[in-house]
Design a protein around this motif. Structure first.
Motif, PDB file in Angstrom:
ATOM      1  N   GLU A  34      -6.281 -17.709 -56.233  1.00  0.00           N
ATOM      2  CA  GLU A  34      -7.091 -18.211 -57.342  1.00  0.00           C
ATOM      3  C   GLU A  34      -8.574 -17.924 -57.086  1.00  0.00           C
ATOM      4  O   GLU A  34      -9.045 -18.014 -55.960  1.00  0.00           O
ATOM      5  N   LYS A  35      -9.291 -17.607 -58.160  1.00  0.00           N
ATOM      6  CA  LYS A  35     -10.734 -17.409 -58.084  1.00  0.00           C
ATOM      7  C   LYS A  35     -11.408 -18.760 -58.324  1.00  0.00           C
ATOM      8  O   LYS A  35     -11.116 -19.440 -59.308  1.00  0.00           O
ATOM      9  N   LEU A  36     -12.310 -19.132 -57.389  1.00  0.00           N
ATOM     10  CA  LEU A  36     -12.959 -20.438 -57.466  1.00  0.00           C
ATOM     11  C   LEU A  36     -14.430 -20.359 -57.853  1.00  0.00           C
ATOM     12  O   LEU A  36     -15.054 -21.388 -58.117  1.00  0.00           O
ATOM     13  N   GLY A  37     -15.000 -19.174 -57.852  1.00  0.00           N
ATOM     14  CA  GLY A  37     -16.402 -19.053 -58.206  1.00  0.00           C
ATOM     15  C   GLY A  37     -16.925 -17.670 -57.865  1.00  0.00           C
ATOM     16  O   GLY A  37     -16.153 -16.747 -57.594  1.00  0.00           O
ATOM     17  N   PHE A  38     -18.259 -17.532 -57.867  1.00  0.00           N
ATOM     18  CA  PHE A  38     -18.884 -16.253 -57.549  1.00  0.00           C
ATOM     19  C   PHE A  38     -20.169 -16.504 -56.780  1.00  0.00           C
ATOM     20  O   PHE A  38     -20.720 -17.613 -56.774  1.00  0.00           O
ATOM     21  N   PHE A  39     -20.665 -15.450 -56.125  1.00  0.00           N
ATOM     22  CA  PHE A  39     -21.898 -15.515 -55.353  1.00  0.00           C
ATOM     23  C   PHE A  39     -22.607 -14.177 -55.478  1.00  0.00           C
ATOM     24  O   PHE A  39     -22.030 -13.136 -55.188  1.00  0.00           O
TER      25      PHE A  39
END
Length: 141
Positions: A34-39
């Protein structure tokens, strides 16, 4: 083991990272759960667009036992989703690489260094005497 880590994207010399949950055996940019965010490290720290996190899902995965990597733990700590990790200590980083190998030899290198340190003060007065003699020779000419 489940890991919360950064998955690299973007173009050449313009990285953008996704914060994902993945099995630790999968490749860095490979399959994830699962993708939880970005940076986006290229943006200044003050901008909101630098980091985007889904806090509810992050808390869920931390509860399920997912372990964040050091960098992700710092990002989560800065956003108050978990306690800030302790700063690491790498004293070897301050030593030049060619000298690190000498230090790895252990106690054998330390006695060899001690006589060198004692010899340096003995050499210092000799060096001071040479410049003192040089002006005398110039005066005679």
């Amino acid at each position: 083991m489940l890991k919360m880590r950064l998955s690299m994207g973007g173009t050449k010399k313009r990285p953008v990272y996704k914060i994902v949950v993945a099995d630790s055996r999968f490749p860095r940019d490979g399959r994830f759960i699962e993708k939880l965010g970005f940076f986006n490290p290229l943006l200044p720290k003050e901008k909101k667009e630098r980091i985007g996190l889904d806090s509810e899902r992050i808390k869920y995965w931390l509860g399920q036992g997912a372990q964040p990597t050091t960098r992700v733990a710092r990002l989560l700590g800065e956003n108050d989703l978990m306690p800030m990790p302790e700063k690491g200590n790498n004293p070897q980083k301050a030593i030049p690489k060619k000298d690190r190998k000498k230090g790895e030899e252990g106690s054998e290198a330390k006695p060899a260094e001690a006589p060198k340190e004692e010899a340096k003060p003995a050499e210092a007065p000799k060096e001071e005497a040479k410049p003192a003699e040089a002006p005398k020779e110039e005066e005679n000419k």
